[in-house]
Design a protein around this motif. Structure first.
Motif, short mmCIF file in Angstrom:
data_model
loop_
_atom_site.label_atom_id
_atom_site.label_comp_id
_atom_site.label_asym_id
_atom_site.label_seq_id
_atom_site.Cartn_x
_atom_site.Cartn_y
_atom_site.Cartn_z
N VAL A 37 58.83 36.23 50.28
CA VAL A 37 59.12 37.44 49.52
C VAL A 37 57.87 37.83 48.71
N MET A 38 57.41 39.05 48.91
CA MET A 38 56.23 39.52 48.17
C MET A 38 56.64 39.93 46.76
N PHE A 39 56.02 39.29 45.77
CA PHE A 39 56.32 39.60 44.37
C PHE A 39 55.07 39.93 43.57
N GLY A 40 53.92 39.83 44.20
CA GLY A 40 52.68 40.13 43.50
C GLY A 40 51.65 40.65 44.47
N LEU A 41 50.55 41.13 43.92
CA LEU A 41 49.44 41.56 44.76
C LEU A 41 48.13 41.38 44.01
N ILE A 42 47.10 41.29 44.78
CA ILE A 42 45.74 41.25 44.24
C ILE A 42 45.03 42.47 44.80
N ALA A 43 44.48 43.27 43.91
CA ALA A 43 43.74 44.47 44.31
C ALA A 43 42.60 44.67 43.33
N GLU A 44 41.45 44.97 43.86
CA GLU A 44 40.27 45.25 43.03
C GLU A 44 40.02 44.14 42.01
N GLY A 45 40.23 42.89 42.44
CA GLY A 45 39.96 41.75 41.58
C GLY A 45 40.96 41.50 40.47
N LEU A 47 45.20 40.68 39.41
CA LEU A 47 46.51 40.19 39.83
C LEU A 47 47.59 41.08 39.23
N TYR A 48 48.57 41.44 40.03
CA TYR A 48 49.69 42.28 39.61
C TYR A 48 51.00 41.62 39.99
N PHE A 49 52.02 41.77 39.15
CA PHE A 49 53.37 41.31 39.45
C PHE A 49 54.30 42.51 39.56
N LYS A 50 55.27 42.40 40.47
CA LYS A 50 56.32 43.41 40.62
C LYS A 50 57.20 43.34 39.38
N VAL A 51 57.47 44.50 38.77
CA VAL A 51 58.19 44.53 37.49
C VAL A 51 59.33 45.54 37.55
N ARG A 52 60.48 45.12 37.05
CA ARG A 52 61.64 46.00 36.90
C ARG A 52 61.28 47.14 35.97
N LYS A 65 48.46 47.67 32.80
CA LYS A 65 48.72 48.98 33.40
C LYS A 65 49.31 48.77 34.79
N PRO A 66 50.07 49.75 35.27
CA PRO A 66 50.61 49.63 36.62
C PRO A 66 49.52 49.86 37.67
N PHE A 67 49.75 49.30 38.84
CA PHE A 67 48.84 49.49 39.96
C PHE A 67 49.03 50.89 40.51
N HIS A 68 47.94 51.56 40.80
CA HIS A 68 48.02 52.87 41.44
C HIS A 68 46.87 53.02 42.43
N TYR A 69 47.10 53.89 43.36
CA TYR A 69 46.08 54.20 44.36
C TYR A 69 46.21 55.67 44.72
N SER A 70 45.22 56.18 45.40
CA SER A 70 45.22 57.60 45.78
C SER A 70 45.37 57.75 47.28
N TYR A 81 54.07 47.50 40.23
CA TYR A 81 53.32 46.27 40.02
C TYR A 81 52.44 46.46 38.79
N TRP A 82 52.50 45.49 37.85
CA TRP A 82 51.73 45.58 36.61
C TRP A 82 50.70 44.47 36.54
N CYS A 83 49.55 44.80 36.00
CA CYS A 83 48.42 43.88 35.90
C CYS A 83 48.75 42.68 35.01
N ILE A 84 48.30 41.52 35.44
CA ILE A 84 48.44 40.28 34.67
C ILE A 84 47.06 39.95 34.12
N PRO A 85 46.81 40.30 32.86
CA PRO A 85 45.48 40.08 32.29
C PRO A 85 45.14 38.60 32.16
N GLU A 86 43.87 38.33 31.97
CA GLU A 86 43.37 36.96 31.88
C GLU A 86 44.07 36.18 30.78
N GLU A 87 44.33 36.81 29.63
CA GLU A 87 44.99 36.09 28.53
C GLU A 87 46.37 35.58 28.93
#
Length: 122
Positions: A37-45, A47-52, A65-70, A81-87
């Motif tokens: 089951v896909m629950f996260g993604l890595i894009a442009e360096g 990590l993002y998690f799928k969020v309700r 911030k949420p992941f977006h693309y054009s 999907y929302w970014c998981i910051p280093e902290e």
């Protein structure tokens, strides 16, 4: 650009406590899967998690911030999907809490989606 080293770090270090997490290359990044089951993604360096929808406020205090693309035909697309910051990545308790919530949400969506598929009989 795909960052194989970061994907290996995410799976091996951040999710080292689980044996069923994997990263699969996709669309210039990686999908993060647990038990298929896909629950996260890595894009442009990042990590993002799928969020309700109602849970995004947990991510905002970290500047997430949420992941977006054009797309040429549809303009900017924002995903759940929302970014998981280093902290957060460096806080094992918080990281696991957000990862579990993300996985549970993705699993619920996957179950609903599979139950809607029609059975085709020959």
């Amino acid at each position: 650009m795909k960052d194989k080293g970061f994907a290996e770090y995410v799976v091996g270090d951040l999710f080292g406590y689980l044996d069923d997490v994997s990263a699969r290359a996709m669309f210039g990044g990686y999908g993060i899967y647990r038990g298929g089951v896909m629950f996260g993604l890595i894009a442009e360096g990042e990590l993002y998690f799928k969020v309700r929808e109602g849970e995004t406020k947990k991510y905002e205090p970290f500047g997430s911030k949420p992941f977006h693309y054009s797309r040429k035909d549809k303009g900017a697309i924002t995903m759940s999907y929302w970014c998981i910051p280093e902290e957060v990545q460096e806080d094992p308790h918080l990281f696991r809490e957000l990862a579990e919530e993300s996985y549970e949400f993705a699993l619920e969506k996957a179950v609903k989606k599979s139950s809607k598929k029609k059975v085709v009989r020959k």
